[in-house]
Structure formats: C-alpha cells, structure tokens
Motif scaffolding. Structure first.
Motif, mmCIF file in Angstrom:
data_model
loop_
_atom_site.group_PDB
_atom_site.id
_atom_site.type_symbol
_atom_site.label_atom_id
_atom_site.label_comp_id
_atom_site.label_asym_id
_atom_site.label_seq_id
_atom_site.Cartn_x
_atom_site.Cartn_y
_atom_site.Cartn_z
ATOM 1 N N ASP A 185 0.926 -1.398 0.332
ATOM 2 C CA ASP A 185 -0.512 0.056 -0.209
ATOM 3 C C ASP A 185 1.048 1.765 0.069
ATOM 4 O OD1 ASP A 185 -2.515 -1.397 0.432
ATOM 5 O OD2 ASP A 185 -2.653 -1.234 2.522
ATOM 6 N N ILE A 186 1.894 0.999 -0.154
ATOM 7 C CA ILE A 186 3.051 2.082 0.352
ATOM 8 C C ILE A 186 3.269 2.679 -1.203
ATOM 9 C CG2 ILE A 186 5.005 2.725 1.217
ATOM 10 C CD1 ILE A 186 3.331 2.582 3.306
ATOM 11 N N ASP A 187 4.002 4.052 -1.739
ATOM 12 C CA ASP A 187 4.092 4.670 -2.911
ATOM 13 C C ASP A 187 5.228 4.720 -2.809
ATOM 14 O OD1 ASP A 187 4.415 5.719 -5.373
ATOM 15 O OD2 ASP A 187 2.873 7.651 -4.999
ATOM 16 N N PHE A 188 6.379 3.981 -3.652
ATOM 17 C CA PHE A 188 7.346 4.014 -3.656
ATOM 18 C C PHE A 188 8.351 4.629 -4.802
ATOM 19 C CE2 PHE A 188 7.242 0.286 -0.550
ATOM 20 C CZ PHE A 188 7.748 0.843 0.272
ATOM 21 N N ASN A 189 7.521 5.399 -5.413
ATOM 22 C CA ASN A 189 7.445 6.358 -6.539
ATOM 23 C C ASN A 189 8.143 7.536 -6.469
ATOM 24 O OD1 ASN A 189 7.453 4.209 -8.724
ATOM 25 N ND2 ASN A 189 5.558 3.768 -8.387
ATOM 26 N N VAL A 190 8.342 8.203 -4.725
ATOM 27 C CA VAL A 190 8.435 9.215 -4.542
ATOM 28 C C VAL A 190 9.944 9.280 -3.401
ATOM 29 C CG1 VAL A 190 6.371 10.131 -4.208
ATOM 30 C CG2 VAL A 190 7.282 9.561 -2.374
ATOM 31 N N PRO A 191 10.414 9.812 -3.665
ATOM 32 C CA PRO A 191 12.141 10.080 -2.513
ATOM 33 C C PRO A 191 11.605 9.237 -1.501
ATOM 34 C CG PRO A 191 12.015 12.093 -3.809
ATOM 35 C CD PRO A 191 9.927 11.456 -4.167
ATOM 36 N N GLU A 213 5.508 6.673 8.250
ATOM 37 C CA GLU A 213 4.368 5.982 7.254
ATOM 38 C C GLU A 213 4.837 4.419 7.740
ATOM 39 O OE1 GLU A 213 2.146 5.152 3.846
ATOM 40 O OE2 GLU A 213 3.826 6.693 2.508
ATOM 41 N N HIS A 214 4.055 3.242 8.773
ATOM 42 C CA HIS A 214 4.785 2.629 8.686
ATOM 43 C C HIS A 214 4.089 1.294 8.012
ATOM 44 C CE1 HIS A 214 4.170 3.938 13.042
ATOM 45 N NE2 HIS A 214 5.500 4.639 12.724
ATOM 46 N N ALA A 215 4.839 0.095 7.394
ATOM 47 C CA ALA A 215 4.327 -0.938 6.845
ATOM 48 C C ALA A 215 4.887 -2.178 7.268
ATOM 49 C CB ALA A 215 4.744 -0.376 5.733
ATOM 50 N N LYS A 216 4.041 -3.561 6.968
ATOM 51 C CA LYS A 216 4.320 -4.455 7.548
ATOM 52 C C LYS A 216 4.115 -5.096 6.327
ATOM 53 C CE LYS A 216 -0.632 -5.582 9.022
ATOM 54 N NZ LYS A 216 -0.672 -5.868 9.869
ATOM 55 N N LEU A 217 4.627 -6.944 6.227
ATOM 56 C CA LEU A 217 4.454 -8.004 5.376
ATOM 57 C C LEU A 217 3.446 -8.692 5.778
ATOM 58 C CD1 LEU A 217 8.248 -8.703 4.654
ATOM 59 C CD2 LEU A 217 6.313 -7.533 2.976
ATOM 60 N N PRO A 218 2.611 -9.457 5.150
ATOM 61 C CA PRO A 218 2.056 -10.457 5.243
ATOM 62 C C PRO A 218 2.330 -11.379 5.714
ATOM 63 C CG PRO A 218 1.908 -10.232 3.066
ATOM 64 C CD PRO A 218 2.862 -9.408 3.193
ATOM 65 N N ILE A 219 2.114 -12.251 6.801
ATOM 66 C CA ILE A 219 2.619 -13.043 7.430
ATOM 67 C C ILE A 219 1.229 -14.599 7.332
ATOM 68 C CG2 ILE A 219 3.301 -14.486 10.025
ATOM 69 C CD1 ILE A 219 5.516 -12.521 7.913
ATOM 70 N N LEU A 220 1.551 -15.316 6.407
ATOM 71 C CA LEU A 220 0.591 -16.521 6.319
ATOM 72 C C LEU A 220 0.316 -17.727 6.901
ATOM 73 C CD1 LEU A 220 -0.282 -16.089 2.967
ATOM 74 C CD2 LEU A 220 -1.082 -14.667 4.605
ATOM 75 N N GLY A 221 2.119 -17.428 8.429
ATOM 76 C CA GLY A 221 2.389 -18.709 8.464
ATOM 77 C C GLY A 221 1.896 -18.987 10.142
#
Length: 244
Positions: A185-191, A213-221
């Motif tokens: 969901d993060i926009d990495f196209n900006v600096p 901003e805070h972001a996480k990876l999905p953990i399915l296990g």
C-alpha cells in the motif's frame, strides 16, 4: 601494533584515534585501570567511537601480540557524510531510495542486507555509530563485496537520519509488524527511505514515532516474523517492482 584488520596496544590505538583512522569498534579489558587506559577512554568518547568492555580472554583471541587491554577493529570502508550523500543523490536526478538500519547486531544479517541493497539500487545505507554489528571480514564475505560498492554513513542516532531525510523531502517508512497497512500500500515512486529494526527489539519506539509511514509484510504461517534480512529484501524489491 597493527595488522590488516586490528590495532592492539593502548598507545597505538590512541594514536590511531587522534589521526582519524577509520575505527569501527574498540574492545577494552574489564576492570583495567591506569593513566594510559583512561586517556584512551577519553579519546574514544571524544571521537564517538563504539567501544565495549570484555573479559581478557576475548582480547587474547582477537590479538596477535601484547594487547595491553585494548584491541581496535579497523573499518574496511570509508564512511560518507550523510548531508553530502543525500545532496549528491538528489542532485543526480535519480529518485532517492535510502536504507536506515536501527542497530542490527548480527554481522551476517548486515552483510546480506548490504548485498540486497546494492542489487536493488539503494542510494546509501545509514547506520548508528553505537550498538550495531561491526563491519568486518564476515560482513564483507556475506555481502559478496557489495560493502565496497554502496555508500555507508554513520550517525550518532538513527533519529538524526530520519529528521535529515524528512527535511530533505524524503519520506521515511518503518518496517514493523505493528503496522496496519501492508508494504504493497506504500507509494515507493517518491523519494523515500526504509528503516529496518534490530533482530530482537525491532525499531526503537521513539524512532517509530518520528517516521512518516508504517508498513508490514503479510505473514500467512504460524511464525510471527521474518528474518530481518529477508524482510528487508521483500521491502526493497517491492520498491523496485513499483519503480521498474
């Protein structure tokens, strides 16, 4: 005295510090006293060089001669000034992508992250002067030599780097399992700059409060977290995916 990777002996280390040698960390013997030892402690404090007090047995393993209670590890790289690096990247016209490491302690994790950072076009890596893994032979080997190909900066506190990035128009994103949104969901196209925390503690709470901003990876296990170098690779390649 000095060999390719270490300096040992009180006077030799004092002279190295005063001459501006790129010293990564100094190990000091627990309980040692004396005028020269005190002079070294003062010099290390003034130069803001990372040091720790260890048993004499560790110093015996690290040195090849009479260490006199002190062994210094020489950094194999020359560190960049963060202000100069950020300015040069912005002026180059490329969209900045920096990596901030908040006191990673495992040398092999650090080396693996540097290797991935170089492969993903990271503009530079910022680490803290104290509390992180030493940049030594193991780090070089694990990075497959990438440690010589990517600019590395040292700062007094990671929060200083966060504030400098923000003042330079660079968004700072914290990788944390406590986040509500996913990395996708993060926009990495900006600096931007990605900050990764240490293996056990994660990102310092005061640093988490300072980022954009805070972001996480999905953990399915069932295991709740990934190895930090693996998580860092996932974040960096999401940035690459968006930019490519």
């Amino acid at each position: 005295m000095k060999d390719e990777t270490t300096i040992f002996g009180l006077r030799a280390i004092i002279e190295a510090v005063n001459s501006g040698e790129q010293i990564d960390k100094v190990f000091l013997q627990k309980g040692l006293k004396g005028e020269l030892f005190t002079e070294l402690e003062h010099a290390l404090k003034q130069a803001k060089i990372n040091s720790s007090y260890v048993p004499v047995e560790k110093l015996n393993r690290l040195s090849k001669g009479n260490h006199q209670g002190a062994v210094a590890q020489i950094s194999p790289v020359t560190f960049h000034d963060i202000e100069d690096l950020v300015m040069s990247v912005i002026e180059s016209g490329k969209t900045p992508l920096f990596l901030l490491l908040d006191q990673l302690s495992d040398v092999r994790n650090f080396g693996a992250i540097v290797r991935t950072a170089e492969c993903t076009g990271v503009s530079g890596i910022i680490i803290q002067k104290k509390g992180g893994a030493p940049i030594n032979g193991d780090a070089i080997k694990t990075s497959a030599g990438a440690i010589f190909k990517i600019p590395i900066c040292k700062v007094d506190h990671i929060k200083d780097a966060v504030f400098h990035m923000q003042a330079s128009g660079i968004k700072v994103i914290a990788a944390t399992e406590k986040a509500k949104q996913l990395v996708y969901d993060i926009d990495f196209n900006v600096p931007c700059a990605i900050i990764m925390g240490s293996e056990g503690r994660g990102i310092n709470p005061s640093v988490l409060k300072a980022v954009d901003e805070h972001a996480k990876l999905p953990i399915l296990g069932e295991i709740e977290s990934l190895n930090v170098s693996v998580a860092c690779g996932a974040f960096l390649y999401e940035a690459v995916r968006q930019r490519v």
